[in-house]
Scaffold this active site. Sequence first.
Site, PDB file in Angstrom:
ATOM      1  N   ARG A 228      43.593  35.418  45.337  1.00 30.13           N
ATOM      2  CA  ARG A 228      44.545  36.407  44.852  1.00 30.13           C
ATOM      3  C   ARG A 228      45.892  35.711  44.715  1.00 30.13           C
ATOM      4  NH1 ARG A 228      41.569  38.918  49.016  1.00 30.13           N
ATOM      5  NH2 ARG A 228      40.244  40.646  48.303  1.00 30.13           N
ATOM      6  N   HIS A 359      45.195  37.612  37.732  1.00 32.08           N
ATOM      7  CA  HIS A 359      44.001  38.021  38.480  1.00 32.08           C
ATOM      8  C   HIS A 359      42.716  37.747  37.692  1.00 32.08           C
ATOM      9  CE1 HIS A 359      42.717  39.885  42.183  1.00 32.08           C
ATOM     10  NE2 HIS A 359      41.871  40.656  41.544  1.00 32.08           N
ATOM     11  N   ARG A 362      40.801  34.813  38.949  1.00 32.36           N
ATOM     12  CA  ARG A 362      39.917  35.089  40.096  1.00 32.36           C
ATOM     13  C   ARG A 362      38.619  35.721  39.611  1.00 32.36           C
ATOM     14  NH1 ARG A 362      39.733  36.671  45.761  1.00 32.36           N
ATOM     15  NH2 ARG A 362      38.968  38.805  46.025  1.00 32.36           N
ATOM     16  N   HIS A 385      35.668  39.785  49.989  1.00 35.12           N
ATOM     17  CA  HIS A 385      35.406  41.214  49.780  1.00 35.12           C
ATOM     18  C   HIS A 385      34.796  41.830  51.032  1.00 35.12           C
ATOM     19  CE1 HIS A 385      35.209  40.854  45.110  1.00 35.12           C
ATOM     20  NE2 HIS A 385      36.436  40.972  45.551  1.00 35.12           N
ATOM     21  N   TYR A 394      30.684  42.108  39.188  1.00 40.72           N
ATOM     22  CA  TYR A 394      30.583  40.943  38.308  1.00 40.72           C
ATOM     23  C   TYR A 394      29.184  40.792  37.711  1.00 40.72           C
ATOM     24  CZ  TYR A 394      35.043  39.821  40.445  1.00 40.72           C
ATOM     25  OH  TYR A 394      36.338  39.884  40.868  1.00 40.72           O
TER      26      TYR A 394
END
Length: 418
Positions: A228, A359, A362, A385, A394
């Site tokens: 991040r 972002h 990432r 996460h 994803y």
Amino acid sequence: MMEPFESWLAKTKHVPPKSIPWFRRWVETCISEFSLVTGDPIPRSAGMAFLKSLNNRHDDWQVLQAEQALKLYNYYLSRERHSSIGSQQKDSLNLEAILKRTRGILRLKHRSLSTERTYLSWLRRFAYFTQKNRPEAWTAEDVSSFLTHLAVDRKVSASTQNQALNALVFVFRFVLEINLDDQLKTVRAATSRRLPVVLTSEEVASIFDHMTGTHRLLARLINGSGLRLMEALRLRVQDVDLQKGVLVIRSGKGNKDRSTVLPQTIISDLKEHLPHSKRLHEEDRKMELPGVELPLSLSRKYPNAGTEWRWFWLFPSRSISVDPRSDTVRRHHIHPTPFQRAFKKAVRQADIPKHATVHSLRHSFATHLLEKGTDIRTIQKLLGHKNLDTTMIYTHVTNLNMLGITSPLDHLYKGIGS
């Protein structure tokens, strides 16, 4: 005005006592050279011109000391002006007391500075909306009406509406000691789950080609390690293990630590970058500045640890600033805004027709790993996460390509051609 400024410096201990006369001298010299009015803030243009003139006849550490003096002087004037305004506005003291208590509890719970600013902003907007001078008169109905106002009149998104709700629930629960959970069960807006913007490897490389210096190194690190933005900016020198190729993320989202991969292709760039950070660290020690910000418990146990090289920022700012929480003048890490602007400019120059943000680097890290067959649980750990469902988003981006699915239209034209 200069005598009170000196007294304030001595009282707050922002600078060593022996340096206070020099701080006054720098301010007085700037005011004299540019014919400014004592007691008025020094304009940014005048301050920059003054520091530029010092570069030709003084050492670097003296120029930095002068910059620190001008910043402290303007900060002192702003505090005095705010104090005088506050004493005139008796009807707003109750709100100011609530804001102060909210800020204190947020810091006690180790919430981030961005969360603190966001919550206090929503609290001010809510107070203005209710038009009630006494916070103890606020009710759940007021909260519901305010959220309706945001959705209907201001047309904010569901996520923004829920952000306001979280802020107000926090204030009611921990500051006013009123539990709104049962009364506001039906108020929370349903948010939409949208697919992340993912860049191809070619697009990522093109963006990097349009970036330079520290911004390019930072962008490559975010993409190569799946960080991040604030995780990357808050990296310390000791968090980078160049030999093992490991990056340690301390106090990430949810205040959790984790390790992730350090790309081998940027190790040489990091080795070239570290001496620049080392030079800034040595300048700070020469000026006897307070050490960099540390986690609260660590700063209490080892108050001098912030002056050690291992705790110094990997990406330090070139200028010193006033810590918004402790009012301490020290060096912070680089600010995110210039980097974000540089990234957006690179996206435009690369002619990429996507709404890509920092972002997105990432997101691209996770998606590319998944396409190469990396286990979803491994990706979850690398990203930090808490829930696997967050990482599973994803798979919606990569599943079609991974399964080799082709459109029926392609088969139709293939049949016609044969």
